[in-house]
Design a protein around this motif. Structure first.
Motif, mmCIF file in Angstrom:
data_model
loop_
_atom_site.group_PDB
_atom_site.id
_atom_site.type_symbol
_atom_site.label_atom_id
_atom_site.label_comp_id
_atom_site.label_asym_id
_atom_site.label_seq_id
_atom_site.Cartn_x
_atom_site.Cartn_y
_atom_site.Cartn_z
ATOM 1 N N GLY A 88 -7.109 0.593 1.625
ATOM 2 C CA GLY A 88 -6.084 -0.397 1.314
ATOM 3 C C GLY A 88 -5.587 -1.129 2.554
ATOM 4 O O GLY A 88 -5.078 -2.239 2.472
ATOM 5 N N TYR A 89 -5.735 -0.482 3.710
ATOM 6 C CA TYR A 89 -5.212 -1.086 4.936
ATOM 7 C C TYR A 89 -6.287 -1.863 5.680
ATOM 8 O O TYR A 89 -6.111 -2.191 6.847
ATOM 9 C CB TYR A 89 -4.618 -0.011 5.846
ATOM 10 C CG TYR A 89 -3.337 0.558 5.293
ATOM 11 C CD1 TYR A 89 -2.129 -0.080 5.546
ATOM 12 C CD2 TYR A 89 -3.335 1.690 4.501
ATOM 13 C CE1 TYR A 89 -0.956 0.409 5.017
ATOM 14 C CE2 TYR A 89 -2.166 2.187 3.964
ATOM 15 C CZ TYR A 89 -0.979 1.546 4.223
ATOM 16 O OH TYR A 89 0.185 2.018 3.700
ATOM 17 N N GLU A 148 0.795 -1.237 0.000
ATOM 18 C CA GLU A 148 0.000 0.000 0.000
ATOM 19 C C GLU A 148 0.823 1.281 0.000
ATOM 20 O O GLU A 148 0.346 2.323 -0.420
ATOM 21 C CB GLU A 148 -0.954 -0.003 1.200
ATOM 22 C CG GLU A 148 -2.028 -1.065 1.111
ATOM 23 C CD GLU A 148 -2.926 -0.891 -0.101
ATOM 24 O OE1 GLU A 148 -3.207 0.268 -0.475
ATOM 25 O OE2 GLU A 148 -3.330 -1.918 -0.694
#
Lengths: 319, 258, 312
Positions: C279-280, A132
């Protein structure tokens, strides 16, 4: 008395020295030195793990993260800040050690499965960060253009030169670890493994030793990651995922956790399995690894390293 | 500092949940003596040992060793201050040799830096040779020198207990806590253990002893403390204890003393 | 200073939609959390009887989903028979796992048992990959996909099935462990196996039962989540990690803790992904897990004395 015999070491070193020469002359395996570079990189990690698992009795299911930390520290510092690759290795190792202390300190004070689960979760988190943090790591596509290693004007750009470089570092780690095992530190670790109350009564600070070993194994994994990055010149998060952590456990179980020889044998075998022999069975790869791990755990708890002693005992016993 | 008692325990209380294992215990161990703690099973003797050696933290109370408060310290810190121990259940490092067991006992007195050891620096190697010699001296003292190369797990019980004492001696203790050194031993082995404990006292090491074998207790101890259900019911010389009515009632009434 | 009316209106609109958004995240989070809670309960059942952390727990969930797809979609069994036969099949896998993977280990230690469950989990995963391939599968929702609107919040009917099954599992297990002879025998094994053996309880059978039971609960979780989240061979590990996070958060071994921990992890994940960085999504819950290990290793409802003095 725990003694490391000299003859197998000499034989092993001779084997490593002449292997590229011999492989070059045997048709069909002339590319094996390339595989052996990866095997050496894995060996660096499993040498640390053999101290952690075999001597400190702890299991890590997240060492791929430390491997990745080394690779990404090397990748980021060289490509974005122009650091010298050699400088990145100790920086990565220290970063990995610091992270290991932070993760290991709370969970090592607890028992059994806590470190396993903490490292498992930690490995997954770190991998998500690799994916990410696009501006640093290039995200899922990874990063390219990582420079190779050179010393003065010598470039380690051929397979042969990198082979000897990696195995030279493996040898250094091996001798360091052997010396450690035979020293007061190794005795203290074995003492902890046998009886924690008695070890504490002898004044051995148990938690500190376990954390030390965990950090040391993280440093070796990070170093391996740096070597990987500078060899491939390219890294992506997939290399450092949960399945690699599990592969490391397979290396340890297959080779034998209680022996540093086992760590080497396991790493080399799994390197050849995954890069060479299982190539044609891609569909079955996961299944084969699972079967190997389960069969070894059930039938060969000491791993391949325990096999000679077992056979010897069976041969001595009159049937 | 060399004057006062070596170990002073004041108002010690230990409870596990609702169960009180030790109640208001006062105990003093004078330097250079052998002090025995006796009492029926479940009297709290091993709990007392575990508190002194830092395995357990007391619920209340103070422990002073050479004038220094030690309650709450960790086991390895207490070991470093000079208290060593053996275990009722014999906790040897079974997969090491007899010699190595004693060498581990020297851990506190040596340099064990991680990188010094990994690099096998010359001073570590010299230290290793010295260590071996010191461990052999201790094995000579306890009479196991000829078995130095055996694995600890291959010794008979009597010698394992002796080896455990030797390993504890290797830490250079001021106070040696022995948890039932004669339990499970036959008569000759028991006599050997008793002789060894006296020889240790003659070296100037103070001994705190938990034991069931009354013959050993009465022969070698200078002072005896009697615990019953977590409370101290009597204290004094062997002769005094032998004639103490409460002790006889609580503990010795069945004639085990003779 | 007062803003012009249209700005105030816009602010009000924004705040309403933000509140609805948060509410929506909470609803989704509780649903996902119910799945994690079921995985955590599965961990606890085996842990309480054997003190093994069964890392293959997530594979039971994955299998539940994929076997149900096979039964219901490929074979075409009606919902209820498909549901029951899936439970039966996954239970069988749990039983085989205990027989072949756990009981055969001659020198059981924490480490070898962890490794054995890892081995079983990748074997299950490998077989699932061979049978179903790598693509994800959908399953029709149990009662359609017409969303229920609750003041701007969308609730899929399947959400109610998930939460309903968590309640059924919780009530059923409470009854089982407190009221039935078999359940009490299992609890006795958890407290003190040697004493249980002395009073004639067949401990090995109880261990087998614990694997079967937690496989069944895993299967239920998998079947109910597939219509919402699809299912593929690779989902087990992450489900296991989060379910374990839930179990640790609530205190290893505690059933109310597992439910609380599961719902919390679901909420954290859903709110974190919705309001912070999506995304996390998978990292939030795990960071919380690590933080809990730092601060309060016994979990929210757990008792450290218990964890410390259990065997091993």
């Amino acid at each position: 008395m725990l003694q490391i015999r000299k003859a197998p070491i000499a034989a092993g070193m001779l084997f490593i020295l002449i292997f590229p020469w011999a492989a070059d002359r045997i048709p069909g395996i002339d590319h094996y030195p390339d595989v052996m570079i990866f095997a050496g990189i894995y060996c660096l990690i499993t040498i640390g793990l053999s101290l952690l698992m075999g001597y400190a009795g702890q299991i890590s299911l997240g060492h791929a993260a430390f491997y990745g930390i080394g690779a990404y520290v090397s990748g980021i510092l060289t490509t974005r800040y122009g650091f010298d690759p050699w400088l990145c290795m100790p920086i990565g190792a220290l970063a990995a050690a610091a992270v290991a202390v932070a993760v290991g300190a709370p969970s090592l004070r607890l028992r059994g499965h806590y470190l396993a689960m903490a490292t498992l979760a930690f490995g997954v988190i770190v991998n998500i960060f690799f994916r990410e943090q696009r501006q640093w790591t290039g995200g899922p596509d990874g990063m390219t253009g990582i420079p190779g290693l050179s010393l003065f004007s010598f470039e380690f750009d051929s397979i042969l030169s990198y082979y000897y470089l990696v195995w030279g570092i493996v040898a250094a780690a091996f001798f360091f670890t052997i010396a450690l095992i035979q020293s007061p530190v190794g005795r203290a670790l074995r003492a902890i493994h046998t009886s924690e109350p008695a070890a504490a009564a002898m004044g051995i600070p148990i938690a500190r030793y376990k954390i030390f070993v965990f950090a040391f194994s993280a440093m070796l994994a990070s170093l391996a990651g740096s070597l990987y990055a500078h060899y491939m010149n390219f890294i992506n998060p997939g290399t450092f995922d949960l399945f690699f952590s599990i592969k490391l456990v397979i290396m340890m179980a297959l080779g034998g956790m209680h022996s540093i020889w086992g760590a080497l044998v396991g790493a080399v075998l799994v390197a050849f399995l995954s890069l060479e022999w299982l190539h044609f069975f891609e569909q079955f790869e996961i299944l084969i690894y699972g079967a190997i791990l389960l069969l070894v755990t059930i039938f060969l708890p000491e791993g391949l390293a325990g096999l000679p002693a077992k056979l010897l005992e069976r041969a001595r016993r009159p049937s | 500092m060399t004057n006062g008692p070596l170990l002073v325990i004041e108002d010690l209380v230990m409870s596990f949940g609702g169960l009180t294992a030790l109640m208001n215990i006062q105990l003093r161990v004078a330097r250079g003596t052998i002090k025995a703690v006796i009492g029926p099973n479940g009297a709290g003797k091993t709990t007392l040992f575990n508190i002194i050696t830092g395995v357990l933290s007391p619920t209340e109370g103070h422990i002073h060793f050479t004038g220094r408060a030690i309650s709450g310290l960790k086991a390895h810190q207490i070991a470093a201050l000079g208290i060593s121990r053996t275990f009722q259940t014999v906790e040897l490092f079974t997969n090491m040799t007899v010699l190595e067991n004693v060498m581990v006992g020297r851990h506190l007195r040596i340099n064990s830096s991680f990188f010094g050891c990994g690099l096998a620096l010359p001073h570590i190697r010299r230290q290793e040779r010295r260590l071996r010699a010191q461990a052999m001296e201790i094995l000579d003292f306890i009479g196991l020198a000829d078995k130095s190369r055996l694995l600890a797990e291959n010794l008979p019980l009597g010698e394992r207990k002796i080896l455990e004492i030797g390993r504890a001696l290797a830490t250079d203790p001021l106070l040696l806590c022995l948890d039932e050194p004669a339990a499970g031993l036959n008569e000759t082995e028991t006599e050997a253990a008793a002789r060894l404990i006296q020889a240790i006292k003659e070296q100037g090491i103070t001994v705190l002893l938990v034991e069931h074998d009354m013959k050993v207790i009465m022969n070698i101890s200078d002072e005896i403390t009697v615990l019953n259900y977590g409370e101290k019911i009597a204290e004094g010389t062997p002769v005094h204890i032998q004639n103490h009515p409460q002790v006889i009632e609580a503990y010795l009434g069945d004639g085990t003393i003779i | 200073m007062r803003h012009p009316w249209f700005i105030r209106a816009a602010q009000r609109m924004n705040s309403i939609s933000f509140a609805t958004q948060v509410l929506q995240f909470i609803v989704t989070g509780l649903t996902v959390g119910a799945i994690y809670a079921m995985v955590a309960i599965g961990f606890n059942i085996i842990y309480n009887v054997t003190e093994i952390i069964n890392l293959a727990q997530g594979e039971f969930v994955m299998l539940g989903g994929l076997v149900m797809v096979f039964m219901h979609v490929s074979v075409g069994l009606p919902l209820v028979p498909a549901f029951l036969s899936t439970i039966f099949l996954v239970m069988l896998v749990g039983i085989v796992m205990d027989r072949l993977g756990i009981r055969t280990i001659r020198k059981p230690s924490v480490m070898t048992l962890i490794i054995a469950t890892v081995a079983v989990s990748i074997i299950i995963k490998g077989v699932a990959m061979l049978l179903w391939g790598k693509s994800p599968y959908d399953l029709p929702a149990f009662s359609g996909r017409t969303p229920i609107q609750l003041g701007g919040v969308v609730v899929q009917p399947q959400y109610l099935w998930v939460i309903g099954f968590l309640i059924v599992v919780a009530v059923g297990l409470t009854y089982f462990f407190n009221r039935t002879i078999l359940g009490k025998a299992m609890r006795a094994c958890a407290d003190n196996p040697s004493a249980a053996r002395l009073v004639g309880i067949d401990v090995e059978k109880m261990v087998l039962l614990s694997f079967a039971l937690s496989a069944a609960i895993g299967a239920v979780a998998g079947m109910t989540m597939t219509p919402i989240a699809l299912m593929d061979y690779d989902r087990g590990a992450m489900l296991a990690i989060k379910g374990f996070g839930a179990a640790i958060l609530g205190g290893l071994g505690s059933f109310p803790g597992a439910i609380l921990g599961g719902l919390l992890i679901g909420l954290i994940e859903s709110l974190g992904a919705g309001l912070l960085l999506s995304g996390y999504k998978d990292a939030y819950a795990l960071i919380i897990l690590l933080a809990v290990l730092f601060v309060r290793p016994s979990g929210i409802l757990g008792n450290l004395q218990v964890t410390k003095f259990k065997r091993f």
